[in-house]
Design an enzyme around this catalytic site. Structure first.
Site, PDB file in Angstrom:
ATOM      1  N   CYS A 120      41.696  46.773  45.941  1.00 45.62           N
ATOM      2  CA  CYS A 120      41.802  48.236  45.988  1.00 45.62           C
ATOM      3  C   CYS A 120      41.387  48.739  44.622  1.00 45.62           C
ATOM      4  O   CYS A 120      40.215  48.591  44.287  1.00 45.62           O
ATOM      5  CB  CYS A 120      43.178  48.706  46.450  1.00 45.62           C
ATOM      6  SG  CYS A 120      44.595  47.818  45.804  1.00 45.62           S
ATOM      7  N   SER A 121      42.297  49.280  43.846  1.00 39.73           N
ATOM      8  CA  SER A 121      41.908  49.698  42.501  1.00 39.73           C
ATOM      9  C   SER A 121      43.138  49.766  41.605  1.00 39.73           C
ATOM     10  O   SER A 121      43.309  50.701  40.844  1.00 39.73           O
ATOM     11  CB  SER A 121      41.225  51.068  42.516  1.00 39.73           C
ATOM     12  OG  SER A 121      40.114  51.069  43.376  1.00 39.73           O
TER      13      SER A 121
END
Lengths: 212, 99, 105
Positions: A120-121
């Site tokens: 994801c981040s």
């Protein structure tokens, strides 16, 4: 003041609302506002909770992480505690780093670390603020794990072959920041001056601190 | 909680492709690495993703891989590594070959 | 089988050093998730949010911006868990839409 824009998400021309956003209004912006108002109407949280949370988001910048790095460079004991638990070390400096556990990874003359979240981040935003767009981009998430030296070069960072490049993929409920190496020739600097050398990107690990 | 692995242990990431929300990236599945640190314990995110409690908590390890083991065409020096947070249920011991 | 969001090691172009100042609505999405997910409220787990984002599918995942993915997933989870209903959300969205259009006249 009224002005119309066309936008793919929006089936008809619509007015710009400059005091709400500068760009075109989308359905998902409307959804954001509607959900927020519903949550407040239903007393899941108050308008004041929302306002205070937005203030916290605005207040977080790389500066507090930079202060911690500078302190770690000057105080070996603090550094050891920071490497064990960034949140606890932040608290010593009266810095709020949120409830998600943050860990620091130290760059040394032998190992250069760089952080990514390929799934994801994940990013230590509760300490150093919201991430740059490139950190969340498909290009960074895909490539830095497989060709880190090429990606680092795109940031102007060359790591000698004798130094191990270690990419840390942040896949669990921990967030990571890099404790960069203290640059040479900074022996006489105080904490504030040192903190001024520490950038967001060197705390992600895509750059090293270069003193011109 | 007792951790099954310790720093220095050789481990293999299970090869599996379940549906749903999984925090073990594809590129390390089936790969061998070495545990470098027990870093946390956490509920199972695969369960949390469906609104359940994810208990019991499971150890999370840093597992270090040689880049050349992950990518046969890796361009950098042999010493380069990748380190990934992996929860215990995705790891199995690498059998001792008796040597 | 590699899922769409699980992109480590795939080919991609150069990393463009892009950034932007986050817009007020984007920060509001972040704040929604922080508030609803905080230890006091526990209305959403971050893994529920992620699952919803991953399940948007390849098209939406790449076409939507980061916080567009977040608000899409967040809203779905709030509906699924019964914290808000589709009917009241539909009415509220229409109310906001009309209000903003009126305000812009």
């Amino acid at each position: 003041m009224s002005e119309t824009h066309s936008h793919d998400d929006w089936p008809y021309p619509h007015p710009k609302q400059p005091d709400i956003e500068d760009g075109p209004i989308t359905d998902l912006m409307i959804m954001t506002e509607a959900v927020t108002e519903l949550m407040i109407d239903k007393a899941y949280f108050t308008a004041d909770d929302m306002r205070r949370t937005l203030e916290v988001i605005d207040a977080k910048t790389p500066a507090e992480g930079a202060r911690m790095v500078a302190r770690a460079w000057l105080d070996e004991d603090f550094k050891a505690r920071m490497l064990e638990d960034v949140n606890a070390a932040a608290e010593e400096m009266s810095i709020d780093s949120g409830v998600i556990p943050i860990r620091a990874i130290e760059n040394t003359k032998d190992v250069h670390n760089v952080i990514v979240c390929t799934l994801c981040s994940c990013y230590p935003k509760h300490l150093i603020g919201l991430p740059p767009d490139w950190y969340k981009s498909r290009a960074y998430r895909s490539r830095v794990i497989r060709e880190p030296r090429a990606v680092l070069k795109e940031f102007g960072t060359e790591i000698p072959d004798g130094v191990e490049v270690r990419v840390h993929d942040s896949t669990a409920e921990l967030r990571y920041m890099i404790l960069p190496m203290r640059p040479k020739g900074t022996g006489d600097m105080d904490e504030d001056t040192l903190a001024g050398l520490v950038t967001r990107d060197c705390m992600i690990g895509v750059t090293i601190i270069d003193r011109d | 909680m007792s951790a099954r692995f310790a720093a220095g242990d050789e481990v293999r990431v299970r090869r599996a492709s379940p549906p749903g929300h999984v925090r073990t990236p594809y590129y390390i599945r089936g790969k061998e690495g070495v545990v470098s640190r027990l870093i946390a314990e956490h509920p199972n995110p695969e369960e949390l993703a469906y609104g359940r409690d994810g208990l019991p908590v499971l150890p999370v390890y840093w597992v270090r891989f040689r880049q050349s083991d992950l990518w046969p065409d890796y361009q950098g020096p042999e010493g380069d590594t990748a380190e990934v947070d992996i929860q215990e249920h995705w790891l199995e011991p690498v059998e001792d070959d008796g040597g | 089988m590699r899922r769409h969001h699980d992109m480590g090691g795939l080919d991609a172009g150069p990393v463009e050093p892009t950034e932007h100042d986050y817009l007020p609505w984007e920060k509001k999405v972040d704040a929604l998730v922080r508030l609803a997910g905080d230890p006091k409220r526990k209305m959403i787990a971050i893994d529920e949010l992620r699952r919803g984002i991953e399940n948007l599918g390849p098209g939406a995942y790449d076409e939507l911006s980061y916080y567009e993915r977040w608000i899409s997933s967040f809203t779905n989870v709030m509906i699924e868990k019964g914290h808000i209903s589709i009917d009241e959300l539909g009415r509220k969205m229409e109310e906001v839409r009309v209000r903003w259009q009126e305000a812009a006249k």
